[in-house]
Structures are given as C-alpha cells and as structure tokens.
Design a protein around this motif. Structure first.
Motif, PDB file in Angstrom:
ATOM      1  N   GLY A  88       0.876  -1.354  -0.365  1.00 27.62           N
ATOM      2  CA  GLY A  88      -0.072   0.091  -0.514  1.00 27.62           C
ATOM      3  C   GLY A  88       0.568   0.971  -0.249  1.00 27.62           C
ATOM      4  N   LYS A  89       2.193   0.853   0.314  1.00 24.27           N
ATOM      5  CA  LYS A  89       3.548   2.521  -0.148  1.00 24.27           C
ATOM      6  C   LYS A  89       4.262   2.285  -1.101  1.00 24.27           C
ATOM      7  CE  LYS A  89       2.339   2.361   4.400  1.00 24.27           C
ATOM      8  NZ  LYS A  89      -0.013   3.508   4.980  1.00 24.27           N
ATOM      9  N   LYS A  90       3.676   1.489  -1.881  1.00 23.68           N
ATOM     10  CA  LYS A  90       4.384   1.131  -2.974  1.00 23.68           C
ATOM     11  C   LYS A  90       3.931   1.722  -3.904  1.00 23.68           C
ATOM     12  CE  LYS A  90       6.885  -1.746  -1.250  1.00 23.68           C
ATOM     13  NZ  LYS A  90       8.600  -0.809  -0.755  1.00 23.68           N
ATOM     14  N   ILE A  91       4.546   2.230  -5.459  1.00 25.09           N
ATOM     15  CA  ILE A  91       3.728   3.154  -6.821  1.00 25.09           C
ATOM     16  C   ILE A  91       3.834   1.422  -8.197  1.00 25.09           C
ATOM     17  CG2 ILE A  91       4.118   4.709  -8.072  1.00 25.09           C
ATOM     18  CD1 ILE A  91       4.106   5.593  -5.539  1.00 25.09           C
ATOM     19  N   TRP A  92       2.281   1.628  -8.058  1.00 24.04           N
ATOM     20  CA  TRP A  92       2.372   0.832  -8.707  1.00 24.04           C
ATOM     21  C   TRP A  92       1.852   1.432 -10.062  1.00 24.04           C
ATOM     22  CZ3 TRP A  92      -0.569  -4.141  -7.625  1.00 24.04           C
ATOM     23  CH2 TRP A  92      -0.798  -4.295  -6.002  1.00 24.04           C
ATOM     24  N   ASP A  93       2.004   0.442 -11.399  1.00 28.33           N
ATOM     25  CA  ASP A  93       2.350   0.903 -12.442  1.00 28.33           C
ATOM     26  C   ASP A  93       0.905   0.534 -13.466  1.00 28.33           C
ATOM     27  OD1 ASP A  93       2.811   1.533 -15.022  1.00 28.33           O
ATOM     28  OD2 ASP A  93       3.076  -0.656 -15.459  1.00 28.33           O
ATOM     29  N   GLY A  94       0.041   1.750 -13.701  1.00 32.22           N
ATOM     30  CA  GLY A  94      -1.379   2.082 -14.050  1.00 32.22           C
ATOM     31  C   GLY A  94      -1.510   2.074 -15.952  1.00 32.22           C
ATOM     32  N   ARG A  95      -2.498   1.153 -16.162  1.00 31.73           N
ATOM     33  CA  ARG A  95      -2.852   1.967 -17.247  1.00 31.73           C
ATOM     34  C   ARG A  95      -4.829   1.563 -17.498  1.00 31.73           C
ATOM     35  NH1 ARG A  95      -3.802  -2.857 -20.712  1.00 31.73           N
ATOM     36  NH2 ARG A  95      -2.827  -4.554 -20.044  1.00 31.73           N
ATOM     37  N   ARG A  96      -4.901   1.594 -18.123  1.00 31.19           N
ATOM     38  CA  ARG A  96      -6.899   1.500 -18.798  1.00 31.19           C
ATOM     39  C   ARG A  96      -6.760   0.237 -20.023  1.00 31.19           C
ATOM     40  NH1 ARG A  96     -10.470   5.467 -17.689  1.00 31.19           N
ATOM     41  NH2 ARG A  96      -9.728   7.029 -17.424  1.00 31.19           N
ATOM     42  N   THR A  97      -8.344  -0.125 -19.493  1.00 26.32           N
ATOM     43  CA  THR A  97      -7.801  -1.483 -20.781  1.00 26.32           C
ATOM     44  C   THR A  97      -9.169  -1.725 -20.893  1.00 26.32           C
ATOM     45  OG1 THR A  97      -7.181  -3.424 -21.461  1.00 26.32           O
ATOM     46  CG2 THR A  97      -7.403  -3.209 -19.095  1.00 26.32           C
ATOM     47  N   LYS A  98      -9.159  -2.600 -21.758  1.00 28.30           N
ATOM     48  CA  LYS A  98     -10.887  -3.728 -21.290  1.00 28.30           C
ATOM     49  C   LYS A  98     -10.712  -5.104 -21.042  1.00 28.30           C
ATOM     50  CE  LYS A  98     -13.042  -0.074 -24.061  1.00 28.30           C
ATOM     51  NZ  LYS A  98     -13.812   0.788 -23.229  1.00 28.30           N
ATOM     52  N   THR A  99     -11.776  -4.977 -20.245  1.00 31.21           N
ATOM     53  CA  THR A  99     -12.102  -6.754 -19.532  1.00 31.21           C
ATOM     54  C   THR A  99     -12.879  -7.198 -20.853  1.00 31.21           C
ATOM     55  OG1 THR A  99     -14.724  -6.714 -18.878  1.00 31.21           O
ATOM     56  CG2 THR A  99     -12.674  -5.798 -17.224  1.00 31.21           C
ATOM     57  N   GLU A 100     -12.407  -9.016 -20.627  1.00 27.30           N
ATOM     58  CA  GLU A 100     -13.007  -9.467 -21.338  1.00 27.30           C
ATOM     59  C   GLU A 100     -14.274  -9.401 -22.024  1.00 27.30           C
ATOM     60  OE1 GLU A 100     -12.700 -14.020 -20.500  1.00 27.30           O
ATOM     61  OE2 GLU A 100     -10.161 -13.439 -20.586  1.00 27.30           O
ATOM     62  N   ASP A 101     -15.180  -9.228 -21.379  1.00 27.97           N
ATOM     63  CA  ASP A 101     -16.559  -8.934 -21.707  1.00 27.97           C
ATOM     64  C   ASP A 101     -16.738  -7.185 -22.744  1.00 27.97           C
ATOM     65  OD1 ASP A 101     -16.577  -7.457 -19.217  1.00 27.97           O
ATOM     66  OD2 ASP A 101     -18.211  -8.066 -18.269  1.00 27.97           O
ATOM     67  N   GLY A 102     -15.679  -6.948 -22.884  1.00 31.38           N
ATOM     68  CA  GLY A 102     -15.928  -5.122 -22.865  1.00 31.38           C
ATOM     69  C   GLY A 102     -15.721  -4.307 -21.964  1.00 31.38           C
ATOM     70  N   ARG A 103     -15.774  -4.344 -21.155  1.00 35.21           N
ATOM     71  CA  ARG A 103     -16.215  -3.333 -20.475  1.00 35.21           C
ATOM     72  C   ARG A 103     -14.500  -2.763 -19.976  1.00 35.21           C
ATOM     73  NH1 ARG A 103     -18.447  -6.532 -14.924  1.00 35.21           N
ATOM     74  NH2 ARG A 103     -16.612  -7.416 -15.184  1.00 35.21           N
TER      75      ARG A 103
END
Length: 367
Positions: A88-103
């Motif tokens: 919870g104190k670390k920096i995570w790498d985030g990105r936008r994507t789509k789930t398998e059902d398109g969400r």
C-alpha cells in the motif's frame, strides 16, 4: 453503464481507491493529494494491502521452503498489512484496458522482489478495477466497483524459492453520511473506510452481516481457535452502530471449511458479506466477495490530523470491510493451503462494492 471516471478514482501510490461516489457523494475516506497518503495515512486509507493482509503472528513465516522467515514487525512483535512498507506504500504501474466482456477497466501492476519486507520469492501482482454506474431492475441508480486480484511467482528468478505466501485486500474506510460529500471526507476500504450518515462518525449506520461465525482473537488480533459462533452477532439481523458502541475488529467467516478454500477463488460465485444503510442519507452499501472471510472494523483507533482542507478524522470516522483469507493462515497447518503460493500456481480473488441512494426509503431488503 457509464464509464468508471464518473464512479471511482484510483491513484498509482498503493493502487489506492481515492474516491467511490454515489452521485456527488464520495463514500471513501482519503486525501486530495497523493503525498498526503505518504505523510499522514496511518489508517491505510484505500490501500491495496500485501504481500499479506492482516496479521502474521510474531512476524514470522514458519515452514516455507523448508525453513522459516523473519518479517518486518510493525505492530508490536507481529507483522501487520505487509510491514511498515507494505504494498500500500508502493508505486504501482497503472493503465486503462478492456475486460473480456468489453468493460472499461483500470489495471495496476506491482513487482515485489525476493526479500521484500522479509517475504520469500519474487512475485508479480495485478489488481484490476472495473465497474461504473448502472440501473438495476428496481430502477435504482447504482455505483459498482469490482476488484480482481491475481498474483504469480516469477518464473525467471533463480532465488531457490519454490513457495511464498499471499493474502491481498483493500483497506477502504467508508462514510455514508452527508459529512462525507467533499472528496476528502469519506473512506472506502482494497484495506477502505466508509461512513454513510450525516455525522462525523458512523453513528446511526445499520449493519447487516451475513454470518455470525468468527475467528476468536487474542488481545493482539491473532486467532486462538477456528471458526466459532460470535457471542453478540446474529446473521442477517441488523445492528445499529452508536457513538462508541458496539465495537468490532473481527475476522468474520463465510466459509468455515478451510480445506475447501481454493488458492484462486475467482471461479466461485460472489457471496454477500455485509450490507449497510443510513436512514439520514438513504445511502446503502453492499459488499460481495469470493473470499472465505472478511475483517469488519468500526474504526475505533483512527486518528488522522487535519490535512489541507480536510478536517481531522478521529475514532469511528468510518468503518472497514476487508475480504480476504483467515488471519495468520500461513502459520496454521489446516489453513495454510489458502495462502501458500507455489511456482506455476495462481492466487486470485474477486470483490464487489455496490452503493446506491434510496432517497429516504426504508432500509435493506432481505438477504
């Protein structure tokens, strides 16, 4: 269903849930600026907790890889929420994507090395947030936040480690009150704090728990026994939280048969863990999970000073619901199968938070 931008906001630090909104009302406690989480967040507001959520007795892993491991002890002699510098104190790498059902989804990744906070083995962790706003069959406009966890040991590491331990959750504190309407004033627990009422505390929140089984804990929060009936909780019977009482910091059990808990529970159906309602705001929250247990905490030890425009958050400013595995499972022979991750295996789980406003209509439907 609308885009997630209208429903929740995640930041890279700790893959923290900074907001989770019903209309213009944020239900999670937190801060406006990411830096405030580093400087002031002793309550783990909105953090993704790992490598192991909750407590590990004596900050020690027994019988892994034919040996024991000493962890970072940050709560007396025990290790809490992965140690002083948990995930919870670390920096995570985030990105936008789509789930398998398109969400639309937000995917956050963190690579934890061998020896991180004392834990053996290098692992790759992935947290996927999806959801948004929809309307159910009863015509209610609902905000939905889905969280999916996945962890694998890295196969490219020659560290001599064949197994490690994993137990992830989100630490949100929730607020269902009118006082939570600015972005800083509520807290939803991946460990979040919630507050549904028109007060600076959770007073008046009606809680309905779907189980009365718990792990009896000692004074340090370590289980003394396997699942037992709780002396003051009745499943499906509402409890109203007051200014000071009742107090809860309990590991409640949804699946009392540990041998049937898989390492990857994502294929299991979601089960309702708890529902919350506040009559003054008409706000409701339902927590559903594939996990075998959840920590329910009434925030009695929260003590956060005023930061920027945010007021101080004190005792019972919000409550937490943290789905996960049994506390200290790695050190209990009959429970360790739910948390010990070996090479080639996958750890996984799913949790869903659903919130809506009933405009003053009567509280919860039957479970």
């Amino acid at each position: 269903m609308t885009t997630s931008d209208d429903a929740f906001h995640i930041i890279p630090q700790g893959a923290i849930i900074q907001s989770f909104c019903v209309g213009h009302q944020n239900l999670v406690l937190g801060f406006d600026e990411a830096g405030a989480y580093s400087d002031h967040d002793t309550a783990y507001f909105g953090e993704t907790i790992g490598r192991v959520a909750n407590r590990v007795q004596d900050a020690r892993l027994n019988h892994l890889n034919g040996r024991s491991y000493e962890l970072d002890a940050n709560q007396g002699v025990h290790s809490l929420h992965g140690g002083e510098q948990g995930w919870g104190k670390k920096i995570w790498d985030g990105r936008r994507t789509k789930t398998e059902d398109g969400r639309e989804a937000l995917v956050y990744r963190y690579r934890s090395g061998h020896g991180d906070a004392g834990y053996p083995g290098a692992v790759d962790a992935v947290v996927t947030y999806s959801g948004g706003i929809d309307q159910d069959d009863a015509g209610r406009r609902r905000t939905i936040l889905r969280i999916e966890y996945e962890v694998r040991m890295r196969e490219d590491q020659e560290d001599g480690v064949e197994e490690t331990v994993v137990n992830l959750t989100n630490h949100r504190h929730e607020a269902l009150s009118d006082s939570a309407s600015p972005p800083w004033s509520a807290d939803v627990k991946s460990s979040s704090y919630f507050n549904l009422g028109a007060r600076p505390t959770i007073e008046g929140t009606e809680v309905t728990l779907s189980t009365d089984l718990h792990l009896p804990l000692d004074e340090d929060g370590i289980p003394r026994l396997g699942p037992q009936r709780h002396p003051s909780i009745r499943a499906h019977q509402p409890i109203t939280l007051g200014t000071l009482e009742p107090r809860f910091d309990e590991c409640l059990v949804l699946n009392p048969v540990p041998s049937t808990v898989p390492l990857d529970s994502r294929q299991h159906p979601l089960r309702t863990a708890a529902r919350f309602h506040h009559s003054s705001t008409g706000l409701n929250l339902e927590v559903r999970t594939t996990e075998p247990a959840f920590q329910f905490y009434t925030g009695d030890h929260v003590d956060i000073p005023a930061v920027g425009d945010a007021p101080p958050r004190r005792s019972r400013a919000g409550f937490c619901v943290e789905p996960g595995r049994y506390v200290n499972a790695v050190n209990v022979e009959d429970w360790r199968g739910m948390v010990v991750l070996r090479r080639g295996q996958v750890y996984g789980s799913r949790t869903e938070f659903i919130a809506w406003e009933d405009n003053g209509r009567s509280s919860q439907s039957a479970m």
